[in-house]
Design an enzyme around this catalytic site. Structure first.
Site, short mmCIF file in Angstrom:
data_model
loop_
_atom_site.label_atom_id
_atom_site.label_comp_id
_atom_site.label_asym_id
_atom_site.label_seq_id
_atom_site.Cartn_x
_atom_site.Cartn_y
_atom_site.Cartn_z
N HIS A 190 0.84 -1.19 0.00
CA HIS A 190 0.00 0.00 0.00
C HIS A 190 0.88 1.24 0.00
O HIS A 190 2.04 1.21 0.39
CB HIS A 190 -0.92 0.02 1.23
CG HIS A 190 -0.17 0.10 2.53
ND1 HIS A 190 0.47 -0.98 3.08
CD2 HIS A 190 0.06 1.14 3.37
CE1 HIS A 190 1.05 -0.62 4.22
NE2 HIS A 190 0.82 0.67 4.41
N ASP A 192 0.48 5.15 1.61
CA ASP A 192 -0.31 5.65 2.74
C ASP A 192 -1.41 6.62 2.30
O ASP A 192 -1.16 7.54 1.52
CB ASP A 192 0.60 6.32 3.76
CG ASP A 192 1.49 5.34 4.49
OD1 ASP A 192 1.05 4.19 4.71
OD2 ASP A 192 2.63 5.70 4.84
N HIS A 339 4.63 0.12 0.05
CA HIS A 339 5.41 -0.61 1.05
C HIS A 339 4.51 -1.61 1.78
O HIS A 339 3.28 -1.56 1.67
CB HIS A 339 6.06 0.35 2.06
CG HIS A 339 5.08 1.21 2.81
ND1 HIS A 339 4.59 2.40 2.31
CD2 HIS A 339 4.48 1.05 4.01
CE1 HIS A 339 3.76 2.94 3.17
NE2 HIS A 339 3.66 2.13 4.22
N ARG A 355 5.17 7.46 12.93
CA ARG A 355 5.23 8.03 11.58
C ARG A 355 4.80 9.49 11.58
O ARG A 355 3.78 9.85 12.18
CB ARG A 355 4.31 7.24 10.63
CG ARG A 355 4.50 7.59 9.15
CD ARG A 355 3.58 6.77 8.27
NE ARG A 355 2.24 7.34 8.20
CZ ARG A 355 1.15 6.64 7.90
NH1 ARG A 355 1.25 5.33 7.67
NH2 ARG A 355 -0.04 7.22 7.85
#
Length: 376
Positions: A190, A192, A339, A355
């Site tokens: 995916h 983000d 990723h 993150r």
């Protein structure tokens, strides 16, 4: 001219009213992992443990003007890769690892060069960083240089800092078995939150606790995935757009009693997007959020989208695998990569990452340029 940090807009939050005796009875539910662990924890950074506040509600995100600082970067990287630093490629096309550079100490010129390096190499791991030990406000100030902070609609965050998205698994063996009960592999490619009108660009993920072995993150180079396609297919993909949806993510959270901080949205983005700094074209589809191709019948959309997603997932020769270690910060360009976490450890060790997710420009594509035919 690049906007100052003060000029970068932030998401609007609806602040809960002050407590009164009546309000206290209806206080919003707050789930805290620290409480679920009995008030004490083995986490190295307890203040980073996830919380979910059901009282936090946010208005829809509004458009903003994004300025990519990679446009200002000196391509010699003299302010980033200073004397004593070392950079090593992870693979020929994708990924690098850097030592001898402290990200939190970079000048603005160094940050500009960081944006350019990450755009070129797609993902860069920086070792021996102090990010996790900084006050969270300082880490956010650093990330805010690269764009407006995204507040995730469903994920956990450190209490009081909704701009931080947390990845947390205190991985007991039963959790591993449960996770794989309905699937053969933990791999889930995916990019983000591509359902947003302006998805993230330069993105930062830093280690808090990681297993000694396992829990790596894999990245795929979407520029190289596009480059591998035949000229005829590249030309056909140009002009096509796809629907990216956050509805399923919100519904999944709500069904498990989780939070939904902002009403879910869908966006339509080009299948091929152009990077604003490098000019490279990249596939912009991912298994996490891309639902269908606009204008195609269901069978046509499923077939073409299925091919592209399979092409991305099996491209081991344009993928890179980053191994986590204490004090590691991984920086990637979310516009040109996908990723996946790799859930492969059963030792019970905690995997805890934070993150920072600056948003970038709305995806755009530039016209297809026919490739030169090879000479006979």
């Amino acid at each position: 001219m690049a906007p100052s940090i003060a000029e970068i807009p932030t998401a609007n939050v609806v602040v809960p009213v002050k407590d009164t005796p009546a309000a206290a009875e209806n206080k919003p539910k707050i789930r805290r992992v620290i409480e679920e662990e009995g008030g004490t924890t083995t986490a190295s950074y307890p203040h980073y443990l996830p919380t979910w506040n059901h009282g936090e509600k946010y208005e829809p995100l509004q458009p903003f003007d994004h300025y990519d600082h990679g446009k200002d970067a000196d391509p010699s990287f003299k302010d980033l890769l200073t004397e004593g630093s070392r950079i090593q490629k992870l693979t020929p096309s994708t990924g690098s690892e850097v030592t001898g550079v402290q990200l939190s100490k970079l000048s603005d010129a160094g940050k500009d060069q960081l944006a350019l390096l990450v755009a070129q190499r797609k993902v860069v791991a920086f070792r021996d960083q102090d990010f996790a030990d900084l006050p969270i406000e300082n880490a956010l100030k650093f990330g805010g240089y690269f764009g407006r902070h995204h507040i995730h609609p469903t994920s956990g965050s450190p209490e009081g800092f909704p701009e931080i998205h947390l990845v947390h698994r205190n991985n007991n063996a039963w959790e591993f078995d449960e996770y794989l009960a309905a699937k053969n592999s933990s791999v889930s490619w995916h990019s983000d939150v591509t359902y947003e009108k302006q998805p993230p660009g330069t993105t930062f993920l830093y280690a808090l606790d990681t297993p000694e072995v396992g829990g790596d993150t894999a990245f795929v180079n979407q520029v190289e995935a596009y480059n591998r396609l035949s000229p005829a297919l590249k030309e056909r993909l140009h002009g096509l757009k796809a629907v990216h949806s956050g509805v399923e993510q919100a519904e999944n959270s709500a069904s498990r009693g989780g939070v939904v901080r902002r009403e879910p949205v869908q966006s339509i983005h080009p299948l091929v997007r152009t990077h604003p700094v490098t000019g490279e074209k990249a596939l912009f589809v991912n298994n996490g959020f891309t639902r269908r191709i606009v204008g195609l019948k269901t069978e046509e959309s499923d077939a073409l989208l299925g091919f592209l997603l399979a092409h991305i997932s099996r491209g081991i020769d344009y993928q890179a695998r980053v191994r986590w270690a204490p004090k590691t910060v991984v920086v990637w360009d979310n516009r040109v990569t996908a990723h996946s976490a790799i859930v492969d450890w059963t030792t019970g060790e905690r995997r805890h990452l934070a993150r920072i997710t600056p948003q970038a420009e709305a995806p755009f594509e530039t016209p297809y340029v026919p490739e030169k035919e090879p000479q006979a």
